[in-house]
Design a protein around this motif. Structure first.
Motif, PDB file in Angstrom:
ATOM      1  N   CYS A  79       0.420  -1.527  -0.337  1.00  0.00           N
ATOM      2  CA  CYS A  79      -0.011   0.004  -0.300  1.00  0.00           C
ATOM      3  C   CYS A  79       1.120   1.324  -0.172  1.00  0.00           C
ATOM      4  CB  CYS A  79      -1.341   0.151   1.619  1.00  0.00           C
ATOM      5  SG  CYS A  79      -2.709  -1.270   1.000  1.00  0.00           S
ATOM      6  N   ARG A 122      -7.384   6.796   0.065  1.00  0.00           N
ATOM      7  CA  ARG A 122      -8.156   5.435  -0.895  1.00  0.00           C
ATOM      8  C   ARG A 122      -9.082   5.363  -1.945  1.00  0.00           C
ATOM      9  NH1 ARG A 122     -10.289   7.185   3.650  1.00  0.00           N
ATOM     10  NH2 ARG A 122     -13.057   8.414   3.946  1.00  0.00           N
ATOM     11  N   ASP A 123      -9.260   7.229  -2.709  1.00  0.00           N
ATOM     12  CA  ASP A 123     -10.317   6.774  -3.567  1.00  0.00           C
ATOM     13  C   ASP A 123      -9.131   6.708  -4.601  1.00  0.00           C
ATOM     14  OD1 ASP A 123     -12.714   7.264  -2.546  1.00  0.00           O
ATOM     15  OD2 ASP A 123     -12.025   9.207  -2.478  1.00  0.00           O
ATOM     16  N   ASN A 124      -7.880   6.630  -4.411  1.00  0.00           N
ATOM     17  CA  ASN A 124      -7.086   6.576  -5.514  1.00  0.00           C
ATOM     18  C   ASN A 124      -5.923   5.843  -5.035  1.00  0.00           C
ATOM     19  OD1 ASN A 124      -8.096   8.782  -7.847  1.00  0.00           O
ATOM     20  ND2 ASN A 124      -7.432  10.242  -5.732  1.00  0.00           N
ATOM     21  N   ILE A 125      -6.402   4.612  -5.625  1.00  0.00           N
ATOM     22  CA  ILE A 125      -5.004   3.533  -5.118  1.00  0.00           C
ATOM     23  C   ILE A 125      -4.975   2.701  -6.149  1.00  0.00           C
ATOM     24  CG2 ILE A 125      -4.777   1.079  -3.613  1.00  0.00           C
ATOM     25  CD1 ILE A 125      -7.470   1.844  -1.551  1.00  0.00           C
ATOM     26  N   ASN A 127      -4.023   0.323  -9.784  1.00  0.00           N
ATOM     27  CA  ASN A 127      -4.389  -0.662 -10.230  1.00  0.00           C
ATOM     28  C   ASN A 127      -3.361  -2.020  -9.623  1.00  0.00           C
ATOM     29  OD1 ASN A 127      -6.945   0.586 -10.793  1.00  0.00           O
ATOM     30  ND2 ASN A 127      -5.870  -0.024 -12.612  1.00  0.00           N
ATOM     31  N   MET A 130      -3.707  -2.926  -5.881  1.00  0.00           N
ATOM     32  CA  MET A 130      -5.629  -3.597  -5.940  1.00  0.00           C
ATOM     33  C   MET A 130      -4.810  -5.036  -6.515  1.00  0.00           C
ATOM     34  SD  MET A 130      -7.111  -1.924  -4.081  1.00  0.00           S
ATOM     35  CE  MET A 130      -8.358  -2.856  -3.814  1.00  0.00           C
ATOM     36  N   ASP A 168     -11.740   0.290  -2.983  1.00  0.00           N
ATOM     37  CA  ASP A 168     -11.194   0.324  -4.161  1.00  0.00           C
ATOM     38  C   ASP A 168     -13.223  -0.319  -4.861  1.00  0.00           C
ATOM     39  OD1 ASP A 168      -9.444   1.181  -5.723  1.00  0.00           O
ATOM     40  OD2 ASP A 168      -9.441  -1.333  -6.405  1.00  0.00           O
ATOM     41  N   LYS A 172     -13.681   1.521  -7.989  1.00  0.00           N
ATOM     42  CA  LYS A 172     -14.398   2.048  -9.112  1.00  0.00           C
ATOM     43  C   LYS A 172     -15.365   1.709  -9.856  1.00  0.00           C
ATOM     44  CE  LYS A 172      -9.697   0.842  -9.488  1.00  0.00           C
ATOM     45  NZ  LYS A 172      -9.297   0.320  -8.048  1.00  0.00           N
TER      46      LYS A 172
END
Length: 660
Positions: A79, A122-125, A127, A130, A168, A172
């Protein structure tokens, strides 16, 4: 323009409402998706917030961490982009990634780890991160409950990582919708700005329209006011025309009346003084003495500088012709002395005692009050009861045949010695107390031709001399002879007298009503429609009455021409009466009443030689027959020694009348 702008604004507003509804729907959908991830996220954030520094330090100090703690450390490194340390694997043949040592140094040893976790984007983790985290959902070593046994800090962070995985996945899906929502909101803001501009334009148009409507209302109100003013002016013009037509004919007469009233006003002081003197002192005297006194008084007032009428007349100052005409109709003798007596009686404060040997005043009072009159004589038994009934009932009382002494019972009544018992006005008569009615009237007459009353009586009553006068008796004799000779003419004359009196009374009432309406009018007289209509109606009525009076005067002229033929007969008869009435100076018992004289006169007309009515021969026959019959009837009651004297007196009086 306002309608077109209103339509455009309504159209734009409908579009904006549709866009706003779509944006709201998108927002609600995004919120619904977020609601799925928010419980886990909030729980993870709460767990992070509850971590203590010692919990994190405990993980850092682990020598041999359990598999779950290592997995949490590995996920943290992914992370936050912490690179693993390459170490030799357990078989010694290859290198493997060691995330534990790297995490201890870069993460677990960071004093701000908790803050970094709470503020993580957390809005732009990414890819790839993830992609690494996603398999951990099914890893049995990555179960929060299992890890909780080893470390509370690792337990909280495990829950946070799992929440990030769920969040996430949701974000998305929500992100494109959010982008669309933002675009829709931006578009909506643009449209709303344009709509606000349109509304501002519409508001300006409405304000302009309101200003125009207000201006229109003011103009309309002004128009209505002008219309009302026009109607008022038209009504005033019509009323002014009615007023001019109604009162225009009165100008000459009212101008003359005004001038006359001005003269009377200037002479008012002296005229009232003379009238007061006549009422107080001259009622008991004959006409000639009254005339001499008034003439001397007028000269005295002028000499003393008191303004008075040079040709003073009680009838002019105090009399009203309508009232006088009514009195004459009610048998008041038509001569100056009798009219003055009636005026004195009506204006005096004291009750009248009338010297009335010929019973003329008696007849006038009886005719005037008729059924509302109680006739009383002192010779009647219990006459005081009738008097008390008249006093309490508001009737007139006529006491006849008064002698030279009055009953003491009358003294309180003559003095008007009334008093109040509560709210009731009372008067005492003898031993009785009687309620005093304001309408009560008292009249007293005596047949004594020359009575002598004490000063005490004279100051309590108004003495009036109603003895017959030549003028009054002449008019009476003329009426009798015309009624006998020209019955229809006399009937018409009497009818005309009554009608003329009624017409003049109506005319006076109309004039008084007009003057009262004019004096009571307030504001603009032309706005009083009732007043104008009353004036117009009164004017029409007065014109009709005046026309009727003119016709009556024409008829009256013809009647008077017929009556004038018999005037010589009436003059001689009147003169002869005073010859007969003065016989009492020769012998006191020679007393003759007017009724006796009238009966002889009527009998002579009936028995005279019949000739053509109105001819000289008929007139001579009437005179000859009357003097013959009068001499014969009078001689029946004379001493023989006085008959020659009577014939001489009758002869001399006849020659005097005939101017021989």
């Amino acid at each position: 323009e306002a309608s077109l702008t209103q339509a455009n604004v309504s159209k734009e507003e409908a579009i904006c409402s549709g866009q706003a509804q779509e944006a709201q729907t998108m927002k609600e959908e995004c919120q619904a998706d977020l609601e799925k991830a928010l419980p886990a996220l909030n729980a993870a954030l709460d767990a992070l917030k509850n971590l203590k520094k010692g919990d994190i330090v405990e993980v850092k100090n682990m020598k041999v961490p359990v598999e779950g703690v290592v997995t949490v450390s590995k996920a943290l490194c992914w992370c936050f982009g912490v690179a693993p340390k390459r170490v030799t694997s357990a078989d010694g043949r290859s290198k493997v990634d060691d995330y534990w040592e790297a995490s201890k140094k870069a993460l677990w040893g960071d004093s701000k780890l908790q803050d970094r976790l709470l503020s993580y984007d957390r809005d732009n983790i990414p890819n790839h991160v993830m992609a690494l985290l996603k398999p951990l959902e099914n890893d049995p070593h990555f179960d929060p409950e299992v890890i909780k046994k080893a470390s509370v800090a690792a337990f909280g962070i495990c829950k946070w990582i799992r929440a990030m995985i769920v969040y996430d996945a949701v974000i998305k899906v929500v992100a494109p919708r959010r982008a669309n929502l933002n675009q829709a909101e931006q578009d909506l803001q643009g449209v709303m700005a344009e709509l606000a501009q349109k509304k501002a334009e519409l508001r300006a148009v409405h304000e302009h329209v309101s200003a125009l409507m207000a201006q229109f209302e003011r103009a309309k109100n002004r128009k209505d006011e002008l219309q009302i003013e026009v109607e008022v002016c038209e009504k005033r013009l019509n009323r002014a025309e009615k007023l001019i037509n109604g009162l225009g004919g009165e100008k000459t007469r009212w101008y003359a009346s005004s001038k006359q009233l001005g003269q009377q006003y200037d002479s008012l002081t002296g005229d009232v003084l003379l009238s007061s003197g006549i009422i107080a002192y001259l009622g008991a005297f004959i006409g000639k003495y009254r005339t001499d006194c008034v003439e001397s008084w007028v000269k005295l007032t002028i000499k003393k500088g008191v303004p008075a009428s040079p040709e003073y007349s009680l009838r002019t100052v105090l009399g009203e012709e309508v009232s006088i005409r009514t009195w004459i109709i009610n048998r008041l003798p038509n001569d100056q002395v009798s009219v003055e007596n009636a005026l004195i009686l009506s204006h005096s404060r004291r009750w009248p005692l009338m010297i009335d040997p010929q019973m003329q005043a008696n007849a006038w009072v009886r005719k005037t009050y008729q059924a509302n009159l109680k006739v009383i004589r002192f010779t009647q038994q219990h006459y005081n009861r009738d008097l008390e009934a008249a006093i309490s009932g508001g009737k007139a009382a006529l006491i006849e045949n008064i002698q030279e002494a009055l009953d003491p019972l009358l003294e309180p009544l003559l003095l008007k010695a009334t008093f109040k018992a509560g709210n009731v006005v009372m008067i005492r008569l003898g031993d009785n107390t009687v309620e005093y009615h304001e309408e009560f009237r008292l009249f007293m007459t005596t047949k004594l031709p020359n009575p002598h009353y004490s000063p005490e009586v004279c100051v309590q009553v108004t003495l009036l001399n109603f003895m017959a006068t030549p003028d009054g008796l002449e008019d009476q004799m003329l009426g009798i002879v015309v009624a006998k000779e020209e019955a229809e003419t006399e009937r018409r004359r009497q009818m005309l007298v009554v009608e003329s009196a009624a017409s003049k009374s109506q005319l006076k009432e109309i004039e008084d009503r007009i003057l009262k309406l004019l004096s009571d009018a307030k504001g603009n007289i032309l706005d009083d429609e009732e007043l104008i209509n009353t004036l117009a109606t009164s004017r029409i009525a007065s014109q009709r009455i005046e026309e009727r009076l003119a016709d009556q005067e024409k008829i009256q002229a013809g009647v008077q021409a017929t009556r004038a033929v018999y005037v010589p007969v009436a003059i001689r008869a009147s003169a002869l009466f005073f010859v007969i009435s003065e016989l009492c100076m020769v012998e006191p018992m020679y007393q003759y009443s007017l009724d006796w004289f009238v009966n002889i006169f009527e009998s002579s007309i009936d028995t005279a030689e019949q000739c053509d009515k109105g001819s000289d021969k008929r007139l001579k026959a009437l005179q000859d027959r009357f003097i013959q019959l009068l001499f014969e009837k009078t001689c029946d009651s004379l001493f023989v020694k006085d008959t020659l004297m009577l014939s001489l007196l009758l002869c001399f009086k006849s020659m005097e009348v005939d101017m021989e």
